[in-house]
Design a protein around this motif. Structure first.
Motif, short mmCIF file in Angstrom:
data_model
loop_
_atom_site.label_atom_id
_atom_site.label_comp_id
_atom_site.label_asym_id
_atom_site.label_seq_id
_atom_site.Cartn_x
_atom_site.Cartn_y
_atom_site.Cartn_z
N LYS A 125 1.66 -0.99 6.84
CA LYS A 125 1.33 -1.17 5.88
C LYS A 125 0.78 -2.30 5.15
O LYS A 125 1.19 -3.35 5.68
CB LYS A 125 2.39 -0.65 4.53
N LEU A 126 0.04 -2.49 4.28
CA LEU A 126 -0.47 -3.91 3.81
C LEU A 126 0.59 -4.32 2.24
O LEU A 126 0.78 -3.35 1.82
CB LEU A 126 -1.92 -3.80 3.06
N LEU A 171 -8.11 0.33 7.60
CA LEU A 171 -8.50 -1.15 7.70
C LEU A 171 -8.24 -1.85 9.17
O LEU A 171 -8.87 -2.32 9.72
CB LEU A 171 -7.49 -1.87 6.83
N SER A 198 -2.55 1.57 6.32
CA SER A 198 -3.81 1.16 6.38
C SER A 198 -4.39 1.26 7.66
O SER A 198 -5.17 0.42 8.26
CB SER A 198 -3.75 -0.54 6.01
N SER A 252 1.03 -1.21 0.07
CA SER A 252 -0.07 -0.04 -0.01
C SER A 252 0.93 1.29 0.05
O SER A 252 1.94 1.19 0.59
CB SER A 252 -0.85 -0.07 1.23
N LEU A 295 0.03 -7.31 7.11
CA LEU A 295 -0.03 -6.00 7.45
C LEU A 295 0.82 -5.75 8.54
O LEU A 295 0.56 -6.24 9.86
CB LEU A 295 -1.79 -5.92 8.09
#
Length: 186
Positions: free
Chosen positions: A130-131, A13, A10, A6, A45
């Motif tokens: 981050k994803l 999420l 995130s 990403s 993640l």
């Protein structure tokens, strides 16, 4: 070696999953081999190799899920692993679910493969992670294979929903392949 990540954190999420206290990770994939270790990151993640909110990975012929809770480490250990030889080099549907009570399971091709209670709550999730797909953000846990679908839900999918997605997903792949073949023939 590939890394898909990403562009920014995130946070939305993580907040959505933290709020419900539940998660489902669903993938349609085809692993390239059964030799990867680390575990190799299918989806994560995280911040790096030892800090994560969750990771679905491959450890040789098993799937491994690490989930950070208030009762597991920052690395999501202890983890939940599928049974030996449950990961094969063919198209597979894999779903990990965890409900508010900590009941966690890995379902492979519509059948529950592993289950365990993962204690704690998700209030300690880091919204800055981050994803990433196919590798860890440190670029040292590469996964090899083909993705067909990746989905993360802020709820635990029910057994009937998993069955439905398994039945529809496999058919959807056949329809997509047939449509591509028809279009290529034109």
């Amino acid at each position: 070696t590939t890394l898909i990540q990403s562009g920014k954190s995130s946070a939305r999420l993580s907040a959505a999953i933290r709020k419900t206290g539940e998660i489902s990770i669903e993938v349609w994939l085809q692993p390239a081999n059964t030799d990867l270790v680390g575990p190799a990151r299918i989806i994560t993640l995280s911040r790096g190799p030892s800090e994560r909110n969750f990771t679905l990975g491959q450890d040789k012929d098993r799937f491994e899920v690490r989930l950070r809770t208030t009762r597991t480490s920052k690395n999501g250990v202890p983890s939940l692993s599928s049974q030996r030889r449950s990961l094969q080099t063919k198209l597979m549907h894999v779903v990990y679910t965890r409900d508010k009570q900590g009941r966690s399971q890995i379902t492979i091709n519509g059948k529950r493969n592993a289950a365990k209670k993962i204690p704690g709550v998700l209030s300690n999730w880091n919204g800055g992670y981050k994803l990433a797909l196919a590798n860890e953000l440190s670029n040292d846990r590469p996964w090899q294979g083909t993705y067909y679908l990746v989905a993360v839900y802020n709820r635990a999918l029910s057994a009937s929903e998993i069955q439905q997605n398994f039945k529809v997903g496999a058919g959807a792949q056949a329809k997509i392949a047939a449509a591509v073949e028809r279009k290529a023939a034109i």
